[in-house]
Scaffold this active site. Structure first.
Site, mmCIF file in Angstrom:
data_model
loop_
_atom_site.group_PDB
_atom_site.id
_atom_site.type_symbol
_atom_site.label_atom_id
_atom_site.label_comp_id
_atom_site.label_asym_id
_atom_site.label_seq_id
_atom_site.Cartn_x
_atom_site.Cartn_y
_atom_site.Cartn_z
ATOM 1 N N SER A 215 0.900 -1.143 -0.070
ATOM 2 C CA SER A 215 0.009 -0.033 -0.023
ATOM 3 C C SER A 215 0.894 1.175 -0.082
ATOM 4 O O SER A 215 1.818 1.233 0.380
ATOM 5 C CB SER A 215 -0.896 0.013 1.035
ATOM 6 O OG SER A 215 -1.530 1.297 1.286
ATOM 7 N N TYR B 54 -2.893 0.457 10.681
ATOM 8 C CA TYR B 54 -2.971 -0.199 9.260
ATOM 9 C C TYR B 54 -1.939 -0.062 8.626
ATOM 10 O O TYR B 54 -1.279 -0.945 7.956
ATOM 11 C CB TYR B 54 -4.327 0.478 8.576
ATOM 12 C CG TYR B 54 -4.441 -0.127 7.198
ATOM 13 C CD1 TYR B 54 -4.717 -1.225 6.648
ATOM 14 C CD2 TYR B 54 -3.989 0.978 6.087
ATOM 15 C CE1 TYR B 54 -4.744 -1.774 5.495
ATOM 16 C CE2 TYR B 54 -3.906 0.701 4.966
ATOM 17 C CZ TYR B 54 -4.410 -0.786 4.490
ATOM 18 O OH TYR B 54 -4.177 -1.103 2.899
#
Length: 224
Positions: free
Chosen positions: A136, A148
């Site tokens: 990501s 996250y």
């Protein structure tokens, strides 16, 4: 080139399903793992004989091992694996967040990814295969308090380490690092952001590199 076989986790929707479609269109056979059997069956019906449904929970190592074994038994080997299953948090923050939700996210974003590597590497090694990981943009920059994002930093670090290990036997590891993608990962649509099909094309592009090219990272941001 013969049958090329790809194992995908998180395959029932979003990036995983889009990658299955793109891979089949490029001539691959795909083994599709996700918890939703109904969605997998519908996707296999759409894709035809080049697709195999492998319902199961990616956070269960034994389930991944069974899925890989069935895939190899069905088509005779494995050329690539895409560790794509992942999730975010409904409640961010270290003080405000829910530790049980952290555990579920770590189990999927980190442990399930490690399980995919563990379950597939023995077969990948036989064919000098390719491991692809969904990272990501959040794993490339610091975002205030993001747990996250920290799980995706792990993915990026592990990908680089696996590239070094796999090159010893002719294998390759690629991490795909997208910005915001309009997928069911988010509770509301994200128009104008990256499409799942954009990431799917990137995965197939990475897999189609020549034997002399080790494409270790693809960083993809939305134009909007």
């Amino acid at each position: 080139m013969g049958n090329r076989i790809l194992f995908i986790t998180g395959a029932s929707s979003g990036i995983g399903a889009a990658t299955a479609r793109a891979a089949v269109a490029a001539g691959w056979h795909v083994g599709l793992m996700a918890r939703s059997k109904d969605k997998l069956d519908a996707l296999v019906q759409e894709l035809g004989e080049r697709a195999l449904a492998l319902p199961g929970d990616a956070t269960d190592l034994a389930a991944q091992e069974r899925a890989v074994a069935k895939l190899v038994e069905t088509w005779g080997g494995l050329d690539a694996a895409f560790a794509n299953a992942g999730t975010g948090l409904d409640t961010p923050g270290t003080v405000e967040g829910d530790p049980e939700e952290w555990r579920r996210m770590v189990d999927l974003n980190i442990m399930a990814l490690l399980y995919t590597a563990r379950a597939t590497l023995p077969e990948l090694k036989k064919r000098k295969g390719h491991l692809v990981l969904t990272g990501s943009a959040a794993g490339k920059r610091h975002i205030a308090g993001s747990i996250y994002g920290a799980t995706k930093w792990f993915v990026h670090g592990y990908a680089g380490n696996m590239s070094e290990e796999m090159r010893e036997w002719g294998g390759r590891c690629t991490v795909i690092a997208p910005g915001m993608v309009d997928t069911p990962f988010f509770s509301e649509p994200k128009p104008g952001k990256i499409r799942p099909e954009d990431i799917a094309r990137a995965v197939v592009f990475a897999l189609d590199q020549s034997d002399t090219a080790d494409l270790r990272e693809m960083f993809i941001m939305p134009t909007g």
